[in-house]
Design a protein around this motif. Structure first.
Motif, PDB file in Angstrom:
ATOM      1  N   ARG A  10       9.287 -58.034  -0.634  1.00 13.03           N
ATOM      2  CA  ARG A  10      10.737 -57.934  -0.757  1.00 13.03           C
ATOM      3  C   ARG A  10      11.345 -59.258  -0.324  1.00 13.03           C
ATOM      4  O   ARG A  10      10.761 -59.989   0.477  1.00 13.03           O
ATOM      5  CB  ARG A  10      11.264 -56.807   0.106  1.00 13.03           C
ATOM      6  N   PRO A  11      12.501 -59.550  -0.825  1.00 15.77           N
ATOM      7  CA  PRO A  11      13.151 -60.790  -0.376  1.00 15.77           C
ATOM      8  C   PRO A  11      13.723 -60.607   1.031  1.00 15.77           C
ATOM      9  O   PRO A  11      14.173 -59.519   1.388  1.00 15.77           O
ATOM     10  CB  PRO A  11      14.265 -60.995  -1.398  1.00 15.77           C
ATOM     11  N   TYR A  12      13.627 -61.629   1.814  1.00 13.42           N
ATOM     12  CA  TYR A  12      14.204 -61.597   3.148  1.00 13.42           C
ATOM     13  C   TYR A  12      15.665 -61.998   3.052  1.00 13.42           C
ATOM     14  O   TYR A  12      16.015 -62.980   2.410  1.00 13.42           O
ATOM     15  CB  TYR A  12      13.454 -62.534   4.087  1.00 13.42           C
ATOM     16  N   LYS A  13      16.514 -61.241   3.716  1.00  9.18           N
ATOM     17  CA  LYS A  13      17.948 -61.512   3.661  1.00  9.18           C
ATOM     18  C   LYS A  13      18.400 -62.388   4.817  1.00  9.18           C
ATOM     19  O   LYS A  13      19.374 -63.112   4.683  1.00  9.18           O
ATOM     20  CB  LYS A  13      18.723 -60.195   3.654  1.00  9.18           C
ATOM     21  N   THR A  14      17.710 -62.289   5.935  1.00  9.04           N
ATOM     22  CA  THR A  14      18.111 -63.062   7.113  1.00  9.04           C
ATOM     23  C   THR A  14      16.886 -63.655   7.794  1.00  9.04           C
ATOM     24  O   THR A  14      15.747 -63.220   7.565  1.00  9.04           O
ATOM     25  CB  THR A  14      18.852 -62.180   8.137  1.00  9.04           C
ATOM     26  N   ILE A  15      17.132 -64.609   8.654  1.00  7.30           N
ATOM     27  CA  ILE A  15      16.064 -65.182   9.480  1.00  7.30           C
ATOM     28  C   ILE A  15      15.484 -64.094  10.376  1.00  7.30           C
ATOM     29  O   ILE A  15      14.280 -64.061  10.626  1.00  7.30           O
ATOM     30  CB  ILE A  15      16.590 -66.367  10.322  1.00  7.30           C
TER      31      ILE A  15
END
Length: 67
Positions: A10-15
Protein backbone atom coordinates in the motif's frame (compact mmCIF):
# COMPACT_ATOMS: atom_id res chain seq x y z
CA UNK A 1 4.83 -9.80 12.08
CA UNK A 2 5.94 -11.17 8.76
CA UNK A 3 9.01 -9.50 7.17
CA UNK A 4 7.08 -8.03 4.26
CA UNK A 5 4.22 -6.79 6.44
CA UNK A 6 3.03 -3.59 4.90
CA UNK A 7 5.95 -3.33 2.53
CA UNK A 8 4.98 -2.63 -1.09
CA UNK A 9 1.35 -3.49 -0.39
CA UNK A 10 0.00 0.00 0.00
CA UNK A 11 1.19 3.54 -0.46
CA UNK A 12 2.41 5.28 2.65
CA UNK A 13 0.61 8.52 3.37
CA UNK A 14 2.86 9.85 6.11
CA UNK A 15 6.34 9.44 7.51
CA UNK A 16 4.67 7.98 10.61
CA UNK A 17 3.25 5.16 8.44
CA UNK A 18 6.76 4.36 7.17
CA UNK A 19 8.21 4.49 10.69
CA UNK A 20 5.47 2.25 12.11
CA UNK A 21 6.00 -0.36 9.40
CA UNK A 22 9.78 -0.19 9.78
CA UNK A 23 9.62 -0.63 13.56
CA UNK A 24 7.33 -3.63 13.12
CA UNK A 25 9.72 -5.25 10.67
CA UNK A 26 12.76 -4.60 12.88
CA UNK A 27 10.91 -6.10 15.85
CA UNK A 28 10.09 -9.22 13.84
CA UNK A 29 13.67 -9.47 12.55
CA UNK A 30 15.27 -9.13 15.99
CA UNK A 31 12.72 -10.86 18.21
CA UNK A 32 10.73 -13.45 16.28
CA UNK A 33 12.40 -14.82 13.16
CA UNK A 34 14.10 -18.17 13.45
CA UNK A 35 17.67 -18.29 12.23
CA UNK A 36 19.11 -21.49 10.79
CA UNK A 37 22.71 -20.84 11.87
CA UNK A 38 21.53 -20.23 15.45
CA UNK A 39 19.83 -23.61 15.70
CA UNK A 40 16.41 -22.40 14.57
CA UNK A 41 15.94 -20.02 17.48
CA UNK A 42 15.41 -16.29 17.38
CA UNK A 43 18.35 -13.90 17.77
CA UNK A 44 16.89 -12.75 21.10
CA UNK A 45 16.73 -16.30 22.44
CA UNK A 46 20.31 -16.88 21.29
CA UNK A 47 21.54 -13.71 23.03
CA UNK A 48 19.71 -14.60 26.24
CA UNK A 49 21.20 -18.10 26.29
CA UNK A 50 24.68 -16.75 25.55
CA UNK A 51 24.67 -14.13 28.30
CA UNK A 52 23.10 -16.52 30.79
CA UNK A 53 25.97 -18.94 30.19
CA UNK A 54 28.53 -16.18 30.82
CA UNK A 55 27.15 -15.11 34.17
CA UNK A 56 25.63 -18.09 35.95
CA UNK A 57 23.68 -17.63 39.15
CA UNK A 58 26.01 -17.29 42.14
CA UNK A 59 26.22 -20.46 44.18
CA UNK A 60 26.05 -20.32 47.98
CA UNK A 61 29.27 -21.03 49.80
CA UNK A 62 29.45 -24.31 51.66
CA UNK A 63 28.45 -23.93 55.26
CA UNK A 64 31.21 -24.74 57.66
CA UNK A 65 30.42 -26.81 60.68
CA UNK A 66 31.16 -25.13 64.00
CA UNK A 67 33.33 -27.19 66.32
Amino acid sequence: MHPDYGLSRRPYKTIADVEYTTVGWVDWYNQVRLHNSLGMISPTEFDNAHYTSLSPEPQPAEQRQKT
